[in-house]
Design a protein around this motif. Structure first.
Motif, PDB file in Angstrom:
ATOM      1  N   GLY A 250       8.181 -10.252   9.815  1.00 19.60           N
ATOM      2  CA  GLY A 250       8.840  -8.995   9.484  1.00 19.60           C
ATOM      3  C   GLY A 250       8.816  -8.700   7.997  1.00 19.60           C
ATOM      4  N   ILE A 251       9.068  -9.724   7.194  1.00 16.56           N
ATOM      5  CA  ILE A 251       9.056  -9.546   5.737  1.00 16.56           C
ATOM      6  C   ILE A 251       7.662  -9.182   5.247  1.00 16.56           C
ATOM      7  N   VAL A 252       6.661  -9.902   5.762  1.00 20.31           N
ATOM      8  CA  VAL A 252       5.274  -9.621   5.369  1.00 20.31           C
ATOM      9  C   VAL A 252       4.877  -8.204   5.778  1.00 20.31           C
ATOM     10  N   ALA A 253       5.216  -7.817   7.000  1.00 23.89           N
ATOM     11  CA  ALA A 253       4.857  -6.484   7.492  1.00 23.89           C
ATOM     12  C   ALA A 253       5.555  -5.387   6.709  1.00 23.89           C
ATOM     13  N   ALA A 254       6.823  -5.610   6.363  1.00 29.36           N
ATOM     14  CA  ALA A 254       7.565  -4.622   5.567  1.00 29.36           C
ATOM     15  C   ALA A 254       6.935  -4.461   4.191  1.00 29.36           C
ATOM     16  N   PHE A 255       6.530  -5.592   3.595  1.00 31.55           N
ATOM     17  CA  PHE A 255       5.898  -5.534   2.278  1.00 31.55           C
ATOM     18  C   PHE A 255       4.556  -4.809   2.342  1.00 31.55           C
ATOM     19  N   VAL A 256       3.782  -5.105   3.384  1.00 38.06           N
ATOM     20  CA  VAL A 256       2.481  -4.442   3.553  1.00 38.06           C
ATOM     21  C   VAL A 256       2.684  -2.937   3.752  1.00 38.06           C
ATOM     22  N   THR A 257       3.681  -2.564   4.546  1.00 43.25           N
ATOM     23  CA  THR A 257       3.974  -1.144   4.761  1.00 43.25           C
ATOM     24  C   THR A 257       4.343  -0.462   3.450  1.00 43.25           C
ATOM     25  N   LEU A 258       5.139  -1.148   2.645  1.00 42.82           N
ATOM     26  CA  LEU A 258       5.553  -0.610   1.349  1.00 42.82           C
ATOM     27  C   LEU A 258       4.355  -0.385   0.433  1.00 42.82           C
ATOM     28  N   VAL A 259       3.504  -1.395   0.335  1.00 46.03           N
ATOM     29  CA  VAL A 259       2.338  -1.318  -0.543  1.00 46.03           C
ATOM     30  C   VAL A 259       1.323  -0.300  -0.025  1.00 46.03           C
ATOM     31  N   ALA A 260       1.179  -0.236   1.298  1.00 42.28           N
ATOM     32  CA  ALA A 260       0.170   0.637   1.903  1.00 42.28           C
ATOM     33  C   ALA A 260       0.672   2.053   2.159  1.00 42.28           C
ATOM     34  N   SER A 261       1.876   2.386   1.711  1.00 38.79           N
ATOM     35  CA  SER A 261       2.452   3.713   1.976  1.00 38.79           C
ATOM     36  C   SER A 261       1.558   4.872   1.511  1.00 38.79           C
ATOM     37  N   PRO A 262       0.871   4.764   0.356  1.00 38.44           N
ATOM     38  CA  PRO A 262      -0.036   5.868  -0.009  1.00 38.44           C
ATOM     39  C   PRO A 262      -1.183   6.037   0.987  1.00 38.44           C
ATOM     40  N   LEU A 263      -1.740   4.913   1.461  1.00 38.62           N
ATOM     41  CA  LEU A 263      -2.825   4.988   2.440  1.00 38.62           C
ATOM     42  C   LEU A 263      -2.319   5.510   3.786  1.00 38.62           C
ATOM     43  N   LEU A 264      -1.136   5.054   4.189  1.00 35.74           N
ATOM     44  CA  LEU A 264      -0.567   5.506   5.456  1.00 35.74           C
ATOM     45  C   LEU A 264      -0.314   7.006   5.435  1.00 35.74           C
ATOM     46  N   SER A 265       0.158   7.505   4.301  1.00 38.36           N
ATOM     47  CA  SER A 265       0.404   8.941   4.170  1.00 38.36           C
ATOM     48  C   SER A 265      -0.889   9.733   4.291  1.00 38.36           C
ATOM     49  N   ARG A 266      -1.938   9.238   3.635  1.00 35.86           N
ATOM     50  CA  ARG A 266      -3.210   9.959   3.671  1.00 35.86           C
ATOM     51  C   ARG A 266      -3.868   9.860   5.040  1.00 35.86           C
ATOM     52  N   TRP A 267      -3.845   8.656   5.664  1.00 34.11           N
ATOM     53  CA  TRP A 267      -4.459   8.493   6.977  1.00 34.11           C
ATOM     54  C   TRP A 267      -3.711   9.282   8.049  1.00 34.11           C
ATOM     55  N   THR A 268      -2.392   9.323   7.934  1.00 30.19           N
ATOM     56  CA  THR A 268      -1.577   9.956   8.977  1.00 30.19           C
ATOM     57  C   THR A 268      -1.496  11.467   8.815  1.00 30.19           C
ATOM     58  N   PHE A 269      -1.278  11.920   7.571  1.00 29.99           N
ATOM     59  CA  PHE A 269      -1.029  13.343   7.331  1.00 29.99           C
ATOM     60  C   PHE A 269      -2.148  14.039   6.552  1.00 29.99           C
ATOM     61  N   GLY A 270      -3.051  13.243   5.984  1.00 29.05           N
ATOM     62  CA  GLY A 270      -4.140  13.837   5.222  1.00 29.05           C
ATOM     63  C   GLY A 270      -3.752  14.266   3.823  1.00 29.05           C
ATOM     64  N   ASP A 271      -2.575  13.820   3.351  1.00 38.60           N
ATOM     65  CA  ASP A 271      -2.136  14.157   1.993  1.00 38.60           C
ATOM     66  C   ASP A 271      -1.269  13.023   1.454  1.00 38.60           C
ATOM     67  N   SER A 272      -0.737  13.240   0.235  1.00 43.08           N
ATOM     68  CA  SER A 272       0.123  12.226  -0.393  1.00 43.08           C
ATOM     69  C   SER A 272       1.582  12.656  -0.441  1.00 43.08           C
ATOM     70  N   ASP A 273       1.934  13.634   0.363  1.00 41.50           N
ATOM     71  CA  ASP A 273       3.296  14.175   0.320  1.00 41.50           C
ATOM     72  C   ASP A 273       4.308  13.346   1.096  1.00 41.50           C
ATOM     73  N   HIS A 274       3.843  12.366   1.858  1.00 41.44           N
ATOM     74  CA  HIS A 274       4.757  11.619   2.718  1.00 41.44           C
ATOM     75  C   HIS A 274       4.832  10.139   2.343  1.00 41.44           C
ATOM     76  N   ILE A 275       4.457   9.825   1.106  1.00 44.64           N
ATOM     77  CA  ILE A 275       4.493   8.435   0.650  1.00 44.64           C
ATOM     78  C   ILE A 275       5.922   7.890   0.705  1.00 44.64           C
ATOM     79  N   TRP A 276       6.892   8.680   0.207  1.00 47.37           N
ATOM     80  CA  TRP A 276       8.272   8.208   0.179  1.00 47.37           C
ATOM     81  C   TRP A 276       8.831   8.030   1.585  1.00 47.37           C
TER      82      TRP A 276
END
Length: 492
Positions: free
Chosen positions: A103-129
């Motif tokens: 859980g800790i590792v996954a949470a950290f990866v999610t935190l670090v990868a938030s810019p990529l997740l925002s772009r892959w999911t929404f196609g922009d950087s508006d949802h990083i936070w």
């Protein structure tokens, strides 16, 4: 182990089915209310945000958990059966440390990868936070899975049911004012509220029976003792991934060849047949899996447990299937609209497949209970590949209606695949009453579909009445320890 007398095995199964069936129904109702509120108070953009965020988080949770939520139940159940409190305390500590670490590792990866997740999911950087905030959800999910697997493995089913009820109800109650006052900005806080409620009640109602036992485990000890359920969990996770991939490939094929409207029809029909039937299977499995894991070393006990589970499952499902086929148009109009009546033949044919799904499902759990991860991966991979090929072939011949027939053939083939392992590899058999119940279930389901497709409504009504009457009689017989497999179980 005596399970006869005042507390026969059948009563345990039916009680668990009713309790966890109720939890599943409540969860679905809360989900429907939540989506309805989002649609009314926020609109289509809210539904879109909700679906995209949840899809991304569900993917992360499923991959990061490595299937430990299910695989650890086996090890916990086995140690509880052996009766050593020290060993049970140790395996609970191992499960907790593994899930927390992941859980800790996954949470950290999610935190670090938030810019990529925002772009892959929404196609922009508006949802990083948004994804940064949702990284805490991964930790909440780890805690929830950990304590729920322990409750299930130690058969604290009452507390496990309470966790489910309190979590969905609290999540909904917290979300209502968020939707009303924050509108579009409430989506992320609402998701966090649901997972936080699950973590809180999982921790509040956790199994405290072994907390007084001192456990001293080195890092190497934790890794070594957890290797078994982590390996099994990995194969289970990979199996789920392949199933999701197969579904995605077919939907993409369907969209390419026939368009989004047909995809919508298929998704609606598949949900009606598969996902709502899965509510019953999940309710039964919560009690069935840990009980089966305890006796999987005994061929005779495993045979009787599987036979009893199939008997109870089909006793409940046959009346449900015949009523579903009889009231199929009402169900479609109620849950969707009259625009979706094109799926009626599809869901009618596919309902026969539920019978084979129940039989194969009960056998497949034996593979998991025995810890045969590679075998489970092979059977599920063959099933996923068969599903894609059958869907493409039958859709090409008969369109949407053909997908209903494909569903039946798919689960017939899956029953055969799992049967090769169950009967051939494990040298197990069914009780003769289970064979008779299986034949009866198939005949009743097919007769109901044929009657409705032929426009013989009165015959379909008679079939449903017969199914209900026979179901009540069969259930009373099952619950009588002197007239069921419970008599045999009482001798163990």
């Amino acid at each position: 182990m005596a399970v006869g007398g005042k507390n026969p095995l059948s009563r345990q199964i039916v009680k668990a089915m009713s309790v966890f069936g109720g939890v599943q129904v409540l969860s679905v109702l809360c989900s429907i209310v939540r989506i309805k509120l989002v649609a009314v108070l926020i609109g289509p953009v809210g539904i879109g945000l909700f679906g995209l965020y949840n899809s991304a988080i569900d993917m992360i949770n499923n991959l990061s958990n490595l299937g430990i939520r299910s695989s650890s139940v086996r090890d916990i159940s086995i140690e509880v059966e052996r009766g050593s409190r020290q060993r049970v305390a140790e395996i609970l500590a191992v499960v907790r440390r593994w899930t927390w670490a992941l859980g800790i590792v996954a949470a950290f990866v999610t935190l670090v990868a938030s810019p990529l997740l925002s772009r892959w999911t929404f196609g922009d950087s508006d949802h990083i936070w948004g994804f940064i905030a949702l990284s805490v959800v991964v930790m909440f999910n780890a805690l929830t899975n950990c304590e729920q697997s322990i409750l299930q493995g130690t058969r604290r089913l009452r507390q496990l049911a309470q966790v489910g009820v309190y979590s969905v109800a609290t999540g909904l109650l917290v979300s209502v004012p968020l939707f009303y006052f924050m509108r579009e900005d409430s989506i992320v806080p609402s998701i966090i509220a649901y997972f936080a409620a699950g973590a809180f009640f999982s921790w509040r109602l956790r199994n405290k029976e072994y907390r007084d036992i001192a456990v001293n485990l080195s890092l190497q000890g934790v890794v070594t003792q957890g290797a078994g359920f982590v390996r099994l969990g990995f194969f289970m996770t990979l199996s789920v991934f392949l199933s999701l991939l197969a579904s995605y490939i077919f939907i993409a094929y369907l969209n390419h060849t026939s368009g989004t409207t047909v995809v919508g029809y298929y998704q609606a029909g598949y949900t009606l047949v598969n996902r709502y039937a899965a509510l019953i299977f999940m309710a039964i499995g919560t009690e069935y899996y840990p009980r089966l894991a305890k006796v999987c070393h005994s061929r005779w006990r495993t045979r009787l447990f599987v036979s009893q589970e199939i008997n109870i499952s089909l006793t409940v499902l046959v009346p449900v299937i015949t009523l579903f086929v009889l009231l199929r148009q009402v169900a479609v109009d109620l849950l969707y609209s009259d625009d979706f009546r094109a799926i009626i033949p599809f869901i009618s044919y596919a309902s026969v497949g539920i019978v084979f799904q129940a039989i194969s499902w009960c056998m497949a759990y034996v593979i998991i209970a025995k810890g045969r991860g590679i075998t489970y991966l092979v059977t599920e991979s063959l099933s996923s590949l068969s599903g894609i090929l059958l869907n493409i072939v039958f859709y090409g011949y008969a369109g949407l209606d053909g997908l209903g027939v494909s569903y039946v053939v798919w689960y017939m083939l899956y029953t055969l695949i799992v049967g090769v392992v169950y009967f051939g590899k494990f040298k197990l058999t069914f009780h003769r009453s289970t064979v008779a119940m299986s034949v009866y279930a198939v005949v009743m389901a097919v007769a109901s579909v044929v009657a409705m497709q032929a426009g013989l409504l009165w015959i379909a009504v008679v079939i449903s009445v017969i199914a209900i009457v026979v179901g009540v009689i069969a259930m009373r017989r099952q619950l009588n320890p002197n007239r069921s497999l419970d008599r045999k179980m009482g001798k163990i």
